[in-house]
Design an enzyme around this catalytic site. Structure first.
Site, PDB file in Angstrom:
ATOM      1  N   HIS A   1       0.799  -0.940   0.239  1.00 62.38           N
ATOM      2  CA  HIS A   1      -0.364  -0.074  -0.096  1.00 62.38           C
ATOM      3  C   HIS A   1       0.544   1.313  -0.243  1.00 62.38           C
ATOM      4  O   HIS A   1       0.950   2.064   0.559  1.00 62.38           O
ATOM      5  CB  HIS A   1      -1.204   0.052   1.314  1.00 62.38           C
ATOM      6  CG  HIS A   1      -1.686  -1.162   1.439  1.00 62.38           C
ATOM      7  ND1 HIS A   1      -2.466  -1.490   0.545  1.00 62.38           N
ATOM      8  CD2 HIS A   1      -1.457  -2.534   2.600  1.00 62.38           C
ATOM      9  CE1 HIS A   1      -3.203  -2.877   0.674  1.00 62.38           C
ATOM     10  NE2 HIS A   1      -2.360  -3.499   1.775  1.00 62.38           N
ATOM     11  N   CYS A   2       2.452   1.266  -0.646  1.00 54.49           N
ATOM     12  CA  CYS A   2       2.494   2.157   0.020  1.00 54.49           C
ATOM     13  C   CYS A   2       3.323   2.542   0.488  1.00 54.49           C
ATOM     14  O   CYS A   2       3.342   4.125   0.817  1.00 54.49           O
ATOM     15  CB  CYS A   2       2.752   3.299  -1.427  1.00 54.49           C
ATOM     16  SG  CYS A   2       2.568   2.745  -3.021  1.00 54.49           S
ATOM     17  N   ALA A   3       3.167   1.715   1.945  1.00 50.53           N
ATOM     18  CA  ALA A   3       3.549   2.310   2.871  1.00 50.53           C
ATOM     19  C   ALA A   3       4.536   1.501   3.384  1.00 50.53           C
ATOM     20  O   ALA A   3       4.683   0.264   4.026  1.00 50.53           O
ATOM     21  CB  ALA A   3       2.418   2.034   4.138  1.00 50.53           C
TER      22      ALA A   3
END
EC number: 2.8.1.7
Length: 406
Positions: free
Chosen positions: A363-365
């Protein structure tokens, strides 16, 4: 008054389709929301009947297109209660807005030995531009850690600030955990140290009203495509006095006042000096229609309905065998989870077979995944067009996957 979810669903044509022979349950709006007819029709009508290049055109179509674009700037300023429409820059999305601040304000104001504060829950778009800036400038990136429940360890925040802190860059709502950060307290602390504040509002503006004047942030940025609008368009808000001081980041047409091969170039006034080249006028028109749409429904009513649905979803998901739920009890928009030791991709693939769309991955995290010690999570997101029945289908699907995979 009951929220008219069935009427809302009827406005979204894609929700009528099937996936793998089953009705689509779209639980991925935090990645990108679906578009109502009102947005699709507004953008289509512009291209069919009103398209022209904006700025400087003396013919009717150009003048009308320019007026329509600037009216959306005014509309968006009212949407977030900016003091002036000239505090808003059209950008491609949240990512470009943050990069604009880093490369304009950041390049001018960050020096070797300065520091910038972010948190461990940030999207990569609010990490990487600051890493790049700090590496370029010899500055330090400081990080607010997390509690196990997915809230920030705010008791550590005061110690991160000092007289070299120049910026607090913080997400309004986590795109993974749904945590809504206590911005008033955090901004007040930043003010005590003379630091500027940038807020990533990508996951907030669709769930409740945002008032940038009340927040007293210096920068606020969000994307249109998560607000039921088109892709490729977003808004960067900057306090007017600050924006007028910032140098342009990109050069080209529309952002200049004069260009001379011998005398150099002078810039247009802000915000136009930050909008080089031909703008995404169709996307801007669609964004205006999206703002109209959610405003007509009432963000307070949308928020109340979504919170009721969120409480129901958390209660029901907690009954799924071997599920791990991440994030605080009070949250907005998203539910991240894993099922036993099964990889999120496998769980998501099974759900897709049942017509249920969720997001899987980091999740781009990635720093947040590392903190939890997992490579990936599944994420179901709830929007104003989702229903109790779709939550029940998600729960039934996960229960079936657990039974099949063990």
């Amino acid at each position: 008054m009951t929220f008219p979810v069935e009427k809302v669903r009827a406005d979204f044509p894609i929700l009528q389709r099937e996936v793998n022979g089953l009705p689509l349950a779209y639980l991925d709006s935090a990645a990108s929301a679906q578009k109502p007819n009102q947005v699709i029709d507004a953008e289509s009508a512009f291209y069919r009947h009103g398209y022209a290049a904006v700025h400087r055109g003396i013919h009717t179509l150009s003048a009308q297109a320019t007026e329509s674009m600037e009216n959306v700037r005014k509309q968006a300023s009212r949407f977030i209660n900016a003091r002036s429409a000239e505090e808003l820059v059209f950008v491609r999305g949240t990512t470009e807005g943050i990069n604009l601040v880093a490369n304009s304000w950041g390049t001018e104001n960050i020096r070797a030995g300065d520091n910038i504060i972010i948190s461990e829950m940030e999207h990569h778009a609010n990490i990487v531009p600051w890493q790049m800036l700090c590496e370029r400038k010899g500055a330090e990136l400081r990080v607010i850690p997390l509690h196990p429940d997915g809230t920030l360890r705010l008791e550590t925040l005061a110690a991160l600030f000092d007289d070299r802190t120049r910026l607090l860059a913080i997400t309004h709502v986590s795109n993974v955990l749904g945590t809504e950060n206590p911005l008033p307290d955090m901004i007040a602390l930043a003010r005590q140290h003379g630091a500027k504040v940038l807020v990533d509002g990508a996951q907030a503006v669709m769930h409740h009203a945002v008032d940038v004047q009340a927040l007293d942030c210096d920068f606020y940025v969000f994307s249109g495509h998560k607000l039921y609008g088109p892709t490729g368009i977003g808004i960067l808000y900057v306090k007017e006095a600050l924006l007028q001081e910032m140098p342009p980041w990109e050069g080209g047409g529309s952002m200049i006042s004069t260009v001379s091969l011998t005398q150099g170039t002078t810039w247009a006034k802000a915000p136009w000096r930050f909008e080089a080249g031909t703008p995404n006028t169709g996307g801007i028109i669609g964004l205006g229609a999206a703002i109209d749409y959610v405003t007509s429904l009432g963000l307070d009513k949308i928020g109340d309905y979504e919170q009721m649905l969120m409480r129901y979803a958390l209660e029901q998901l907690a009954q799924v065998p071997d599920i791990t739920l991440y994030g605080p009890a009070q949250r907005l928009g998203v539910i991240a989870f894993n099922l036993g030791k099964h990889h999120a991709y496998d769980v998501g693939s099974f759900l897709d077979n049942y017509g249920i769309a969720v997001r899987t991955g980091h999740h781009c995290a990635m720093p947040l995944m590392a903190w939890y010690g997992v490579p990936a999570m599944c994420r179901a997101s709830l929007a104003m067009y989702n229903t109790h029945e779709e939550v029940d289908r998600l729960v039934a699907g996960l229960t079936r996957i657990h039974r099949l995979l063990g």
